[in-house]
Design an enzyme around this catalytic site. Structure first.
Site, PDB file in Angstrom:
ATOM      1  N   TYR A  88       0.842  -1.194   0.000  1.00  0.00           N
ATOM      2  CA  TYR A  88       0.000   0.000   0.000  1.00  0.00           C
ATOM      3  C   TYR A  88       0.877   1.243   0.000  1.00  0.00           C
ATOM      4  O   TYR A  88       2.095   1.165   0.218  1.00  0.00           O
ATOM      5  CB  TYR A  88      -0.900   0.019   1.243  1.00  0.00           C
ATOM      6  CG  TYR A  88      -0.187   0.518   2.477  1.00  0.00           C
ATOM      7  CD1 TYR A  88       0.737  -0.288   3.141  1.00  0.00           C
ATOM      8  CD2 TYR A  88      -0.373   1.817   2.937  1.00  0.00           C
ATOM      9  CE1 TYR A  88       1.439   0.181   4.242  1.00  0.00           C
ATOM     10  CE2 TYR A  88       0.321   2.294   4.041  1.00  0.00           C
ATOM     11  CZ  TYR A  88       1.223   1.466   4.687  1.00  0.00           C
ATOM     12  OH  TYR A  88       1.919   1.950   5.763  1.00  0.00           O
TER      13      TYR A  88
ATOM     14  N   LYS B  15       0.482   5.609   1.249  1.00  0.00           N
ATOM     15  CA  LYS B  15      -0.324   6.769   1.633  1.00  0.00           C
ATOM     16  C   LYS B  15       0.230   7.960   0.884  1.00  0.00           C
ATOM     17  O   LYS B  15       1.438   8.181   0.849  1.00  0.00           O
ATOM     18  CB  LYS B  15      -0.219   7.016   3.136  1.00  0.00           C
ATOM     19  CG  LYS B  15      -1.296   6.321   3.904  1.00  0.00           C
ATOM     20  CD  LYS B  15      -1.439   6.979   5.250  1.00  0.00           C
ATOM     21  CE  LYS B  15      -1.728   5.923   6.294  1.00  0.00           C
ATOM     22  NZ  LYS B  15      -1.518   6.436   7.637  1.00  0.00           N
ATOM     23  N   GLU B  16      -0.699   8.697   0.288  1.00  0.00           N
ATOM     24  CA  GLU B  16      -0.327   9.842  -0.525  1.00  0.00           C
ATOM     25  C   GLU B  16      -1.025  11.080   0.003  1.00  0.00           C
ATOM     26  O   GLU B  16      -2.190  11.005   0.378  1.00  0.00           O
ATOM     27  CB  GLU B  16      -0.828   9.599  -1.956  1.00  0.00           C
ATOM     28  CG  GLU B  16       0.234   9.685  -3.003  1.00  0.00           C
ATOM     29  CD  GLU B  16      -0.335   9.562  -4.413  1.00  0.00           C
ATOM     30  OE1 GLU B  16       0.467   9.457  -5.316  1.00  0.00           O
ATOM     31  OE2 GLU B  16      -1.558   9.591  -4.605  1.00  0.00           O
TER      32      GLU B  16
ATOM     33  N   LYS C  30      -2.240  19.295 -10.425  1.00  0.00           N
ATOM     34  CA  LYS C  30      -2.483  18.637  -9.144  1.00  0.00           C
ATOM     35  C   LYS C  30      -1.249  17.804  -8.807  1.00  0.00           C
ATOM     36  O   LYS C  30      -0.731  17.098  -9.664  1.00  0.00           O
ATOM     37  CB  LYS C  30      -3.700  17.725  -9.248  1.00  0.00           C
ATOM     38  CG  LYS C  30      -4.073  17.039  -7.939  1.00  0.00           C
ATOM     39  CD  LYS C  30      -5.307  16.184  -8.128  1.00  0.00           C
ATOM     40  CE  LYS C  30      -5.886  15.710  -6.816  1.00  0.00           C
ATOM     41  NZ  LYS C  30      -7.140  14.977  -7.022  1.00  0.00           N
TER      42      LYS C  30
HETATM   43  C1  LIG Z   1      -3.965   1.563   4.374  1.00  0.00           C
HETATM   44  O1  LIG Z   1      -4.039   0.356   3.684  1.00  0.00           O
HETATM   45  C2  LIG Z   1      -3.297  -0.691   4.271  1.00  0.00           C
HETATM   46  C3  LIG Z   1      -3.335  -1.887   3.341  1.00  0.00           C
HETATM   47  O2  LIG Z   1      -4.647  -2.182   2.937  1.00  0.00           O
HETATM   48  C4  LIG Z   1      -3.855  -0.984   5.653  1.00  0.00           C
HETATM   49  O3  LIG Z   1      -3.101  -2.011   6.255  1.00  0.00           O
HETATM   50  C5  LIG Z   1      -3.802   0.274   6.494  1.00  0.00           C
HETATM   51  O4  LIG Z   1      -4.414   0.043   7.733  1.00  0.00           O
HETATM   52  C6  LIG Z   1      -4.495   1.424   5.796  1.00  0.00           C
HETATM   53  N1  LIG Z   1      -4.264   2.632   6.551  1.00  0.00           N
HETATM   54  C7  LIG Z   1      -5.231   3.518   6.793  1.00  0.00           C
HETATM   55  C8  LIG Z   1      -4.849   4.702   7.591  1.00  0.00           C
HETATM   56  O5  LIG Z   1      -6.365   3.382   6.357  1.00  0.00           O
END
Ligand SMILES: *[C@@H]1O[C@H](CO)[C@@H](O)[C@H](O)[C@H]1NC(C)=O
Length: 159
Positions: free
Chosen positions: A68, A70-71, A83
């Site tokens: 995964y 985060k962006e 953007k």
């Molecule tokens: C983001 O996605 C990952 C993988 O699906 C997950 O483990 C994680 O808890 C998620 N984080 C948030 C903040 O939603």
């Protein structure tokens, strides 16, 4: 080292129509509908789509490396139709990039078409040259093609 990659895709919809989608959370919703198998599942962690909004992208099953990223949306310029988002956790950051910034820009071409410019700007330790070579505008190019085609079809069916 620092790097910059850029690729232009011609899209057959007016600049204002595609920018309306690019600039908002509608983009994530559309990508979940059209490209979840390619880009992954996009969830809003916080924010309303403006600068500071944080998105969590869970890559499709079987993707090598991080699962995964985060962006954070760091720029939305309605005048320049730009953007930008930076990876703040997971994804390219996990691979070793100090900075990995994606940029989408819409450039007007004529009344019925525009250019979607996909770019990536990165910063990484010189020792990680192999990883630097994995930087790519490809996902943004696919996004431009698929979203452009979707909006074109939507427009022609509503005319
Ligand atoms: C983001 O996605 C990952 C993988 O699906 C997950 O483990 C994680 O808890 C998620 N984080 C948030 C903040 O939603």
């Amino acid at each position: 080292m620092r790097g910059y990659l850029s690729h232009d895709t011609v899209v057959e919809v007016p600049a204002a129509v595609i920018w309306d989608v690019y600039r908002s959370l509608e983009l994530g919703r559309l990508l979940n509908e059209l490209l979840q198998d390619v880009i992954g599942k996009i969830e809003v962690v916080q924010g309303d789509g403006g600068v500071g909004t944080i998105l969590n992208v869970t890559f499709p099953p079987g993707t090598p490396g991080p699962s995964y990223m985060k962006e954070m949306i760091t720029k939305i310029d309605d005048e320049m139709r730009v953007k930008e988002a930076e990876v703040i956790e997971g994804g390219d950051k996990d691979l070793g990039f100090v900075l990995y910034r994606r940029r989408l820009q819409i450039i007007e071409k004529d009344a019925e078409s525009c250019i979607s410019r996909s770019s990536v700007e990165y910063e990484i330790d010189d020792k990680l040259e192999d990883i630097a070579s994995q930087a790519s505008t490809k996902p943004l190019e696919i996004l431009a093609e698929v979203v452009g085609k979707y909006l074109k079809e939507k427009r022609s069916s509503s005319n």
